[in-house]
Scaffold this motif. Structure first.
Motif, PDB file in Angstrom:
ATOM      1  N   LYS A  54      64.006   0.991  58.009  1.00 42.34           N
ATOM      2  CA  LYS A  54      63.821   1.475  59.381  1.00 42.34           C
ATOM      3  C   LYS A  54      63.747   0.310  60.359  1.00 42.34           C
ATOM      4  O   LYS A  54      64.316   0.355  61.464  1.00 42.34           O
ATOM      5  CB  LYS A  54      62.551   2.320  59.472  1.00 42.34           C
ATOM      6  CG  LYS A  54      62.380   3.024  60.806  1.00 42.34           C
ATOM      7  CD  LYS A  54      61.255   4.040  60.794  1.00 42.34           C
ATOM      8  CE  LYS A  54      61.152   4.741  62.148  1.00 42.34           C
ATOM      9  NZ  LYS A  54      60.024   5.715  62.185  1.00 42.34           N
ATOM     10  N   ASP A  75      53.637   4.091  68.567  1.00 44.72           N
ATOM     11  CA  ASP A  75      54.978   3.547  68.854  1.00 44.72           C
ATOM     12  C   ASP A  75      55.755   3.511  67.537  1.00 44.72           C
ATOM     13  O   ASP A  75      55.673   2.541  66.771  1.00 44.72           O
ATOM     14  CB  ASP A  75      54.841   2.147  69.451  1.00 44.72           C
ATOM     15  CG  ASP A  75      56.181   1.482  69.707  1.00 44.72           C
ATOM     16  OD1 ASP A  75      57.219   2.181  69.592  1.00 44.72           O
ATOM     17  OD2 ASP A  75      56.204   0.271  70.004  1.00 44.72           O
ATOM     18  N   SER A  76      56.521   4.561  67.278  1.00 46.49           N
ATOM     19  CA  SER A  76      57.184   4.727  65.981  1.00 46.49           C
ATOM     20  C   SER A  76      58.263   3.678  65.722  1.00 46.49           C
ATOM     21  O   SER A  76      58.704   3.502  64.585  1.00 46.49           O
ATOM     22  CB  SER A  76      57.804   6.127  65.877  1.00 46.49           C
ATOM     23  OG  SER A  76      58.786   6.300  66.891  1.00 46.49           O
ATOM     24  N   LYS A  77      58.723   2.978  66.743  1.00 48.58           N
ATOM     25  CA  LYS A  77      59.784   1.981  66.571  1.00 48.58           C
ATOM     26  C   LYS A  77      59.263   0.550  66.669  1.00 48.58           C
ATOM     27  O   LYS A  77      60.020  -0.374  66.969  1.00 48.58           O
ATOM     28  CB  LYS A  77      60.882   2.199  67.622  1.00 48.58           C
ATOM     29  CG  LYS A  77      61.622   3.512  67.438  1.00 48.58           C
ATOM     30  CD  LYS A  77      62.766   3.643  68.423  1.00 48.58           C
ATOM     31  CE  LYS A  77      63.558   4.938  68.187  1.00 48.58           C
ATOM     32  NZ  LYS A  77      64.701   5.043  69.110  1.00 48.58           N
ATOM     33  N   ASN A  78      57.967   0.383  66.400  1.00 49.73           N
ATOM     34  CA  ASN A  78      57.391  -0.958  66.478  1.00 49.73           C
ATOM     35  C   ASN A  78      57.773  -1.747  65.217  1.00 49.73           C
ATOM     36  O   ASN A  78      57.281  -1.480  64.119  1.00 49.73           O
ATOM     37  CB  ASN A  78      55.867  -0.879  66.606  1.00 49.73           C
ATOM     38  CG  ASN A  78      55.248  -2.217  66.968  1.00 49.73           C
ATOM     39  OD1 ASN A  78      55.269  -3.142  66.189  1.00 49.73           O
ATOM     40  ND2 ASN A  78      54.705  -2.294  68.180  1.00 49.73           N
ATOM     41  N   VAL A  79      58.678  -2.722  65.379  1.00 48.48           N
ATOM     42  CA  VAL A  79      59.217  -3.469  64.238  1.00 48.48           C
ATOM     43  C   VAL A  79      58.132  -4.295  63.548  1.00 48.48           C
ATOM     44  O   VAL A  79      58.078  -4.376  62.322  1.00 48.48           O
ATOM     45  CB  VAL A  79      60.380  -4.369  64.692  1.00 48.48           C
ATOM     46  CG1 VAL A  79      60.847  -5.276  63.562  1.00 48.48           C
ATOM     47  CG2 VAL A  79      61.536  -3.519  65.196  1.00 48.48           C
ATOM     48  N   GLU A  97      67.184  -1.013  60.965  1.00 46.71           N
ATOM     49  CA  GLU A  97      67.955  -0.101  61.838  1.00 46.71           C
ATOM     50  C   GLU A  97      67.628  -0.375  63.300  1.00 46.71           C
ATOM     51  O   GLU A  97      68.504  -0.345  64.168  1.00 46.71           O
ATOM     52  CB  GLU A  97      67.617   1.350  61.501  1.00 46.71           C
ATOM     53  CG  GLU A  97      68.238   1.855  60.200  1.00 46.71           C
ATOM     54  CD  GLU A  97      67.710   3.225  59.817  1.00 46.71           C
ATOM     55  OE1 GLU A  97      67.006   3.853  60.651  1.00 46.71           O
ATOM     56  OE2 GLU A  97      67.957   3.672  58.679  1.00 46.71           O
ATOM     57  N   ILE A  98      66.332  -0.663  63.569  1.00 47.40           N
ATOM     58  CA  ILE A  98      65.895  -0.912  64.952  1.00 47.40           C
ATOM     59  C   ILE A  98      66.294  -2.310  65.406  1.00 47.40           C
ATOM     60  O   ILE A  98      66.753  -2.516  66.537  1.00 47.40           O
ATOM     61  CB  ILE A  98      64.350  -0.732  65.064  1.00 47.40           C
ATOM     62  CG1 ILE A  98      63.960   0.706  64.711  1.00 47.40           C
ATOM     63  CG2 ILE A  98      63.866  -1.085  66.466  1.00 47.40           C
ATOM     64  CD1 ILE A  98      62.479   0.883  64.442  1.00 47.40           C
ATOM     65  N   ASP A  99      66.134  -3.292  64.513  1.00 51.92           N
ATOM     66  CA  ASP A  99      66.426  -4.695  64.864  1.00 51.92           C
ATOM     67  C   ASP A  99      67.154  -5.355  63.697  1.00 51.92           C
ATOM     68  O   ASP A  99      66.545  -6.036  62.867  1.00 51.92           O
ATOM     69  CB  ASP A  99      65.098  -5.419  65.162  1.00 51.92           C
ATOM     70  CG  ASP A  99      65.312  -6.832  65.686  1.00 51.92           C
ATOM     71  OD1 ASP A  99      66.484  -7.244  65.829  1.00 51.92           O
ATOM     72  OD2 ASP A  99      64.305  -7.533  65.934  1.00 51.92           O
TER      73      ASP A  99
END
Length: 492
Positions: free
Chosen positions: A426, A397-401, A429-431
């Motif tokens: 990164k 899961d590449s967007k796991n904060v 950017e996501i959160d």
């Protein structure tokens, strides 16, 4: 009449020594021996002329094997009665022996019907400890012991009038029987929990983590005071391995036992009750006490391994183990929690037989367990392992904060500030509103300033030293230019 001699010591001609070594018990053979291996140019007058080739018809009736224990002829062992099995005692083991020591002329020195000792501590003379490590249970042997492994140049004066004196530089003949022994092993690598087996158990199987065990046990202080007695006159005491229902040393010790085994566990404070006194059912255990447990493993039921479960059971077990890990984490027992998350993952590691729905469930559990384990490793300051675990999560899961945030924390501690910055950017950017990530971003900026300041100071110190060296070098050069003519002038 049968002829008896010691092989290889020159008691007979070399042809006999060489030939008989090739024979089996009960074998009859004709040995043809050339002069060089018989009596040579001299012969053996008047019966055997010089340079005679001889023939002997020989029957090997029997032989007794002699073992050179120390490889220097210091202790020679002749087995009188063969022992049982294949095991032999080791240094920590406690052996029960009978022995009788005599001088070479047959005079009795001492006799012991039964004596118990720890192998590494020895008994009577050094030869006994060395010899007993080569013996099997029930074996009886005759030892020829040279002075260096007996009493050397000092000899031996008995404490009682019943025993004889051993003069200096005396060789002894000792008959030694290994009656039995108790195997002693270290349960932990730091030698703080040891086990002495009083009675061997059945088979090879032992409890695993999560197994339910039934035991009889008596806990004692070093002075013999009993502080707990369970299962002796009642139903066996039952507990679950690796659930902290008993002290750590008892948990670990019982895991090494087989069904029906009886053993004594010696447990140091670190694996017992620690630095605090503990009130038990029959007595109080003082702080920092080493304790002993007499334990009999009556029976046990192992927790099922992954291969014994159906795929739904594997997923259910993984989820349960993960929750157990969470409970342990909240108690701040991070090492144990980490092991529980790893155990949980072992049930779903191989998911090729899972349905698509089960694979999705397994993926969620894998991410959760690895993230939680990374949190444990952060607490344990194992930052490299944190990076590995978070990278596994980000591969799935590449967007796991959380994974980016925890990996950034590890990178900061490892002083990989550029990598930490990439993960924090990164994550934001996501959160963008994530308070934890913002805090880590602030911490990163402070670290960068700190290291920039250190770098500036470091390079500043280097430049200062270089300038100082240049000034010194210039000054020395000037002095040399001035001193040169002066030296020459003085010689003129």
């Amino acid at each position: 009449m049968p002829f008896k001699f010691k092989l290889g010591l020159g008691h007979v001609i070399q042809g006999w020594d060489d030939g008989i070594k090739t024979m089996k018990k009960g074998e009859k053979a004709l040995l043809t021996i050339p002069p060089a291996l018989a009596y040579g140019e001299s012969g053996s007058p008047p019966t055997i002329p010089p340079n005679s080739t001889l023939q002997f018809e020989i029957e090997l009736l029997s032989w007794t094997k002699v073992k050179d224990i120390c490889k220097d002829g210091g202790i020679l062992k002749t087995i009188l009665t063969e022992g049982e099995g294949w095991q032999t005692p080791k240094d920590p083991d406690e052996v029960l022996v009978k022995y009788e020591a005599r001088l070479e002329d047959g005079s009795l020195v001492t006799k012991s019907e039964e004596v118990e000792f720890i192998v590494k501590d020895g008994c009577f003379c050094p030869a006994l400890a060395r010899a007993v490590k080569t013996m099997k249970k029930g074996e009886k042997s005759l030892l020829t012991v040279k002075p260096q492994y007996a009493f050397g140049e000092n000899g031996w004066e008995p404490a009682s009038g019943n025993d004889g004196v051993v003069p200096p530089n005396t060789t002894l003949q000792i008959t030694l029987e290994l009656v039995s022994w108790k195997i002693v092993s270290e349960v932990t690598t730091d030698n703080k929990v040891s086990k002495k087996i009083l009675k061997e158990g059945e088979g090879y199987d032992r409890p695993n983590d999560g197994a339910i065990v039934q035991v009889k046990l008596i806990g004692k202080l070093q002075d013999g005071t009993v502080f707990v007695n369970k299962g002796d006159n009642e139903a066996p005491f039952e507990f679950k391995i690796d659930e902290e229902q008993v002290i750590d040393g008892l948990d670990r010790g019982v895991k090494t036992m087989k069904k029906g085994e009886v053993a004594i566990l010696t447990i140091h404070p670190e694996y017992a009750f620690g630095s605090n006194e503990s009130h038990q059912e029959s007595a109080t255990v003082p702080a920092n006490s080493t304790v002993n447990y007499d334990v009999e493993l009556v029976s046990f039921e192992k927790e099922k391994d992954s291969w014994e479960l159906t795929t739904p059971e594997k997923i259910e077990t993984c989820g349960r183990k993960k929750e157990e890990g969470n409970t342990i984490f909240k108690k701040q027992k991070y090492e144990r929690a980490s092991k529980r998350y790893e155990k949980a993952l072992s049930f779903i590691e191989y998911d090729s037989a899972f349905s698509e729905e089960e694979k999705q469930q397994a993926k969620v559990l894998k991410i959760s367990c690895n993230l939680n384990n990374a949190a444990c490793k952060l607490k344990l300051r194992d930052y490299k392992q944190v990076v590995k675990l978070c990278t596994k999560v980000l591969d799935a899961d590449s967007k796991n904060v959380k994974a980016l945030y925890r990996r950034a924390q590890a990178y900061i501690q490892l002083v990989d500030l550029d990598l930490a910055e990439m993960d924090i950017k990164k994550a934001l950017e996501i959160d963008p509103d994530n308070r934890d990530v913002k805090f880590e971003c602030k911490l990163l900026k402070e670290k960068v300033k700190e290291y920039n300041k250190k770098d500036a100071q470091f390079y500043g110190n280097i430049f200062a030293k270089m300038n100082k060296l240049e000034r010194l070098s210039s000054a020395n050069g000037a002095r040399k230019q001035e001193a040169g003519p002066m030296t020459i002038d003085s010689k003129a």
